[in-house]
Write a protein that holds these residues in place. Structure first.
Motif, PDB file in Angstrom:
ATOM      1  N   ASN A   1      -5.733   4.686  -1.752  1.00  0.00           N
ATOM      2  CA  ASN A   1      -5.150   3.446  -2.335  1.00  0.00           C
ATOM      3  C   ASN A   1      -5.856   2.572  -3.314  1.00  0.00           C
ATOM      4  O   ASN A   1      -5.575   2.024  -4.335  1.00  0.00           O
ATOM      5  CB  ASN A   1      -4.845   2.732  -1.031  1.00  0.00           C
ATOM      6  CG  ASN A   1      -3.362   2.806  -0.576  1.00  0.00           C
ATOM      7  OD1 ASN A   1      -2.439   2.430  -1.283  1.00  0.00           O
ATOM      8  ND2 ASN A   1      -3.205   3.651   0.486  1.00  0.00           N
ATOM      9  N   VAL A   2      -7.146   2.252  -2.961  1.00  0.00           N
ATOM     10  CA  VAL A   2      -8.167   1.507  -3.597  1.00  0.00           C
ATOM     11  C   VAL A   2      -8.454   1.881  -5.035  1.00  0.00           C
ATOM     12  O   VAL A   2      -8.330   1.161  -5.925  1.00  0.00           O
ATOM     13  CB  VAL A   2      -9.412   1.267  -2.723  1.00  0.00           C
ATOM     14  CG1 VAL A   2     -10.391   0.491  -3.772  1.00  0.00           C
ATOM     15  CG2 VAL A   2      -9.391   0.631  -1.449  1.00  0.00           C
TER      16      VAL A   2
ATOM     17  N   VAL B   1      -7.532  -4.132   1.902  1.00  0.00           N
ATOM     18  CA  VAL B   1      -7.505  -2.987   1.072  1.00  0.00           C
ATOM     19  C   VAL B   1      -6.608  -3.351  -0.286  1.00  0.00           C
ATOM     20  O   VAL B   1      -6.937  -3.110  -1.311  1.00  0.00           O
ATOM     21  CB  VAL B   1      -6.655  -1.877   1.763  1.00  0.00           C
ATOM     22  CG1 VAL B   1      -6.604  -0.819   0.692  1.00  0.00           C
ATOM     23  CG2 VAL B   1      -7.482  -1.507   3.133  1.00  0.00           C
TER      24      VAL B   1
ATOM     25  N   ASN C   1     -10.084  -2.967 -10.126  1.00  0.00           N
ATOM     26  CA  ASN C   1      -9.557  -2.662 -11.361  1.00  0.00           C
ATOM     27  C   ASN C   1     -10.129  -3.480 -12.634  1.00  0.00           C
ATOM     28  O   ASN C   1      -9.585  -3.434 -13.774  1.00  0.00           O
ATOM     29  CB  ASN C   1      -8.008  -2.863 -11.630  1.00  0.00           C
ATOM     30  CG  ASN C   1      -7.389  -1.600 -10.707  1.00  0.00           C
ATOM     31  OD1 ASN C   1      -7.897  -0.464 -10.575  1.00  0.00           O
ATOM     32  ND2 ASN C   1      -6.230  -1.917  -9.921  1.00  0.00           N
TER      33      ASN C   1
ATOM     34  N   SER D   1     -15.537   6.076  -9.229  1.00  0.00           N
ATOM     35  CA  SER D   1     -14.545   5.234  -8.535  1.00  0.00           C
ATOM     36  C   SER D   1     -14.671   5.283  -7.327  1.00  0.00           C
ATOM     37  O   SER D   1     -14.812   4.331  -6.471  1.00  0.00           O
ATOM     38  CB  SER D   1     -13.175   5.657  -8.977  1.00  0.00           C
ATOM     39  OG  SER D   1     -12.777   5.812 -10.250  1.00  0.00           O
TER      40      SER D   1
ATOM     41  N   ALA E   1     -15.595   1.855  -4.798  1.00  0.00           N
ATOM     42  CA  ALA E   1     -14.691   1.766  -3.945  1.00  0.00           C
ATOM     43  C   ALA E   1     -15.522   1.284  -2.399  1.00  0.00           C
ATOM     44  O   ALA E   1     -15.154   0.510  -1.811  1.00  0.00           O
ATOM     45  CB  ALA E   1     -13.448   2.696  -3.757  1.00  0.00           C
TER      46      ALA E   1
ATOM     47  N   LEU F   1       0.731  -1.203   0.134  1.00  0.00           N
ATOM     48  CA  LEU F   1       0.014   0.168   0.066  1.00  0.00           C
ATOM     49  C   LEU F   1       0.723   1.430   0.029  1.00  0.00           C
ATOM     50  O   LEU F   1       2.085   1.074   0.459  1.00  0.00           O
ATOM     51  CB  LEU F   1      -0.983  -0.068   1.225  1.00  0.00           C
ATOM     52  CG  LEU F   1      -1.992  -1.331   1.422  1.00  0.00           C
ATOM     53  CD1 LEU F   1      -2.595  -0.990   2.737  1.00  0.00           C
ATOM     54  CD2 LEU F   1      -2.813  -1.595   0.139  1.00  0.00           C
TER      55      LEU F   1
ATOM     56  N   ARG G   1      -8.165  -3.365  -3.802  1.00  0.00           N
ATOM     57  CA  ARG G   1      -7.489  -2.512  -5.016  1.00  0.00           C
ATOM     58  C   ARG G   1      -7.333  -3.477  -6.210  1.00  0.00           C
ATOM     59  O   ARG G   1      -7.424  -2.969  -7.312  1.00  0.00           O
ATOM     60  CB  ARG G   1      -6.265  -1.770  -4.472  1.00  0.00           C
ATOM     61  CG  ARG G   1      -5.598  -1.031  -5.352  1.00  0.00           C
ATOM     62  CD  ARG G   1      -4.204  -0.545  -4.758  1.00  0.00           C
ATOM     63  NE  ARG G   1      -3.234  -1.432  -4.559  1.00  0.00           N
ATOM     64  CZ  ARG G   1      -2.033  -1.268  -4.037  1.00  0.00           C
ATOM     65  NH1 ARG G   1      -1.983   0.041  -3.384  1.00  0.00           N
ATOM     66  NH2 ARG G   1      -1.184  -2.113  -3.669  1.00  0.00           N
ATOM     67  N   SER G   2      -6.962  -4.432  -6.162  1.00  0.00           N
ATOM     68  CA  SER G   2      -6.986  -5.553  -7.190  1.00  0.00           C
ATOM     69  C   SER G   2      -7.962  -5.715  -7.875  1.00  0.00           C
ATOM     70  O   SER G   2      -8.295  -5.925  -9.183  1.00  0.00           O
ATOM     71  CB  SER G   2      -5.994  -6.675  -7.056  1.00  0.00           C
ATOM     72  OG  SER G   2      -4.699  -6.391  -6.536  1.00  0.00           O
TER      73      SER G   2
END
Length: 252
Positions: free
Chosen positions: A97-98, A144, A152, A112, A116, A88, A148-149
């Motif tokens: 971060n996300v 987190v 996307n 976004s 999130a 992170l 985040r991955s």
């Protein structure tokens, strides 16, 4: 199908002796879309090296990797990679971060942040959206990194011992959350672990690699229905069988 791994071998040159080290040898594997596949085996058998080759972080010495028919020549947004150490950005709060990758790709910020918050709520982190990484526990940080991955919209997630640093209770909770989210979004998961219980709990297939150079020694098809019960005899029999298979390899 998602991944076609054909005749993949990998050698390194040792920094100490300048001799060739054979990490992987003749890996052939097809991984179907939406499946959860775990790689296990003795320490040093090349599990993480194989994962990094599939992602595109490293090139095979021989052979090819294809992702939906396209030759893998480097990292791609189609493949999310989740490291063991969270990765992170300490200067960004949780929600920033996300959405970091979405911002880079020019996605509208309002949309976004809405997405999130939906994901953060699903893993119990809605109230921590404005916190920074140093204010989070290890389990929170890993959630987190996973969100985040996932956000996307990568088709697949490659996870390298993602839960290994967590306590058992947090690990079990996070395993179930990841499984639920990935099943809901039909993502393909490639997972490296030393924890056989974890592999059986999560996976459709558990692939056992031999000692270096890593070769595919055996593939276990896990046909237990989800949600899986760790107290079930069939579950524990599978854990025992895979553990014994790896123990035999370590004695060779």
């Amino acid at each position: 199908m998602t991944f076609e791994i054909e005749n993949v071998s990998k050698t390194f040159v040792s920094n100490d002796s300048e001799e060739e080290v054979f990490a992987l040898k003749d890996i052939n594997l097809t991984i179907e879309t939406g499946s959860f596949v775990s790689f296990v085996g003795p320490s040093g058998c090349g599990k993480t090296t194989l994962l990094r080759i599939i992602e595109g972080f490293e090139k095979p010495t021989e052979g090819t990797v294809k992702d939906d028919g396209e030759l893998v020549t480097g990292p791609s947004n189609e493949r999310g990679f989740i490291f063991q150490n969270y990765s992170l950005y300490p200067w960004l709060n949780v929600i920033d971060n996300v959405i970091f990758g979405l911002d880079i790709n020019g996605q509208p910020e309002k949309e976004s942040r809405k997405r999130a918050m939906k994901y953060l709520e699903s893993v119990g982190l809605k109230d921590f959206a404005k916190r920074h990484p140093h204010e989070l526990s290890g389990g929170m940080k890993q959630r987190v990194a996973i969100i985040r991955s996932i956000i996307n919209d990568s088709k697949s997630l490659l996870m390298d011992e993602t839960f290994s640093a967590l306590d058992v209770q947090t690990k079990h909770k996070l395993q179930k959350q990841v499984l639920d989210i990935c099943q809901e979004n039909n993502k393909t998961i490639l997972f490296v672990t030393h924890d056989i219980d974890e592999a059986v709990f999560l996976s459709d297939e558990v692939i056992v690699l031999s000692r270096r150079p890593g070769r595919i020694k055996k593939i276990f098809k896990i046909k237990l229905e989800h949600p899986r019960n760790r107290e079930d005899k069939e579950f524990n029999d599978l854990v025992s069988e895979i553990t014994q298979e790896i123990a035999k390899l370590e004695d060779e």
